[in-house]
Design an enzyme around this catalytic site. Structure first.
Site, short mmCIF file in Angstrom:
data_model
loop_
_atom_site.label_atom_id
_atom_site.label_comp_id
_atom_site.label_asym_id
_atom_site.label_seq_id
_atom_site.Cartn_x
_atom_site.Cartn_y
_atom_site.Cartn_z
N ASP A 8 63.43 75.73 -9.35
CA ASP A 8 62.65 75.99 -9.03
C ASP A 8 61.53 76.80 -8.65
O ASP A 8 61.87 77.96 -7.06
CB ASP A 8 61.24 74.69 -7.99
CG ASP A 8 61.38 73.52 -8.47
OD1 ASP A 8 62.58 73.06 -9.07
OD2 ASP A 8 60.93 72.44 -8.54
N GLU A 39 57.46 76.09 -12.07
CA GLU A 39 56.34 75.45 -11.80
C GLU A 39 55.41 75.29 -10.66
O GLU A 39 54.50 75.75 -10.18
CB GLU A 39 56.03 73.91 -12.47
CG GLU A 39 56.92 73.42 -10.97
CD GLU A 39 55.96 71.51 -10.50
OE1 GLU A 39 55.89 70.97 -10.79
OE2 GLU A 39 56.44 71.00 -9.86
N ASN A 40 56.41 76.80 -9.31
CA ASN A 40 55.64 77.03 -8.37
C ASN A 40 55.33 78.06 -8.10
O ASN A 40 55.74 78.91 -7.55
CB ASN A 40 57.03 76.11 -7.28
CG ASN A 40 56.05 74.77 -6.99
OD1 ASN A 40 57.65 74.03 -7.61
ND2 ASN A 40 55.34 74.16 -7.03
N HIS A 68 53.38 70.12 -10.80
CA HIS A 68 52.21 70.93 -11.32
C HIS A 68 51.69 72.08 -12.20
O HIS A 68 50.88 72.78 -11.64
CB HIS A 68 52.60 71.82 -9.58
CG HIS A 68 52.53 71.74 -8.68
ND1 HIS A 68 51.34 71.23 -8.00
CD2 HIS A 68 53.74 71.31 -7.69
CE1 HIS A 68 51.73 69.96 -6.56
NE2 HIS A 68 53.14 70.44 -6.36
N HIS A 154 62.53 65.76 -13.49
CA HIS A 154 61.78 66.47 -11.96
C HIS A 154 61.34 65.28 -11.31
O HIS A 154 60.57 65.02 -11.91
CB HIS A 154 60.01 67.17 -12.86
CG HIS A 154 59.67 67.87 -11.73
ND1 HIS A 154 60.12 69.52 -11.22
CD2 HIS A 154 58.54 67.93 -11.56
CE1 HIS A 154 59.92 69.74 -10.49
NE2 HIS A 154 58.45 69.20 -10.36
N HIS A 179 62.24 69.84 -8.78
CA HIS A 179 60.87 69.40 -7.42
C HIS A 179 61.13 69.23 -5.91
O HIS A 179 60.67 69.44 -5.57
CB HIS A 179 60.87 67.68 -8.07
CG HIS A 179 59.68 67.19 -7.41
ND1 HIS A 179 58.34 67.75 -8.03
CD2 HIS A 179 59.52 65.75 -6.12
CE1 HIS A 179 57.58 67.40 -7.24
NE2 HIS A 179 58.62 66.55 -6.03
N HIS A 181 63.31 71.19 -4.07
CA HIS A 181 63.83 72.68 -3.70
C HIS A 181 65.18 72.50 -3.07
O HIS A 181 65.41 73.49 -2.29
CB HIS A 181 62.35 73.16 -2.60
CG HIS A 181 60.69 73.65 -3.96
ND1 HIS A 181 60.40 74.16 -3.41
CD2 HIS A 181 60.82 72.52 -5.13
CE1 HIS A 181 59.27 74.07 -4.75
NE2 HIS A 181 59.64 73.47 -5.03
#
Length: 271
Positions: A8, A39-40, A68, A154, A179, A181
């Site tokens: 991520d 996604e982040n 997200h 995820h 997901h 991290h």
């Protein structure tokens, strides 16, 4: 085939680490295909079209998203015009975009990439990820239509990710979790030839609480009350993920290595 998956991307520092380093890594490591979970990438919540374009221009072949996926509303329309971005297969039925795609790789080879969201401890009850992935794998047999298959699961629960790894064993080249991290240390090749890692970790500043500046998360843990918004940490980022080599004929993994490059984590690079 030589495949790199990076976890991520967290905020500005994660984006910069990829745009600065990935072009050189593609050459130095002779990479055939690169998948990045993005996604982040925008402020820790979703990704804008401009930030997606910068990552793709740096040498990313496929961007996966997650829960997200559409926090940045422009992605609702942009994902329809950019086939290199995938949202989860088991997202809402009417969600735009796709959750799996067959990509071109050098030498006329094909790589299938698919992503699903886990159900355990997630905020929303998404559809069954196992059935969603199973349908895609049956339509794209490893070593047949696809010379390599990459699955991004995820999810929160390590057990659910491990279950997905074994569910796909022998049918995918790589199953990797995203997901949380937080990178895990269990890179392995499963019994039937699928490379597996429970979580790729993040590309971001590890002097943080899962990529966020430390003060506000700690305040909420201690007091149970929030005072400010979460803000991505902006120190030097570590690139974190997994490198896999596959056999083109069978599609199965022959080598897997965790990747830790730059920042605070001890370096680990492919041979």
């Amino acid at each position: 085939m030589r495949i790199l998956f990076l976890g991520d991307v967290m905020g500005r520092t994660g984006r910069k680490a990829i745009t600065d380093r990935l072009p050189g890594l593609r050459s130095d490591w002779r990479l055939d295909f690169v998948v990045v979970n993005g996604e982040n990438a925008t402020g820790g919540a979703g990704i804008t079209p401009d930030h997606a374009k910068s990552l793709l221009a740096a040498g990313v072949d496929c961007l996966t998203l997650g829960d997200h996926a559409f926090d940045q509303k422009d992605m609702l329309s942009y994902i329809e015009s950019e086939p290199r971005i995938l949202r989860p297969l088991n997202y809402a039925k009417n969600a735009p975009g796709r959750g799996a795609r067959l990509f071109d790789a050098p030498g006329g080879r094909k790589v299938l990439v698919a992503q699903a969201l886990g159900q355990v401890f997630m905020k929303r009850p998404f559809d069954d990820p196992f059935s969603a992935i199973d349908t895609v794998l049956k339509a794209h047999p490893l070593g047949g239509l696809a010379q390599a298959v990459v699955i991004d699961i995820h999810a929160e629960a390590t057990s659910e990710k491990m279950g997905m790894g074994h569910w796909c064993d022998g049918r995918a080249s790589l199953v990797v979790g995203t997901h949380t991290h937080v990178p895990t240390a269990d890179a392995q090749i499963l019994t039937s030839g699928t490379a597996y890692l429970t979580d790729a970790g993040m590309c971001g500043d590890y002097d943080s609480v899962i990529g966020m500046q430390k003060l506000e998360p700690m305040r909420r843990f201690v007091t149970g009350m929030g005072k400010e918004r979460f803000t991505p940490a902006e120190g030097e980022a570590t690139l974190s993920g997994v490198f896999v080599e596959t056999d083109d004929r069978s599609g199965k993994a022959t080598k897997v290595r965790m990747i830790r490059l730059g920042g605070r984590l001890s370096p680990a690079m492919p041979d």
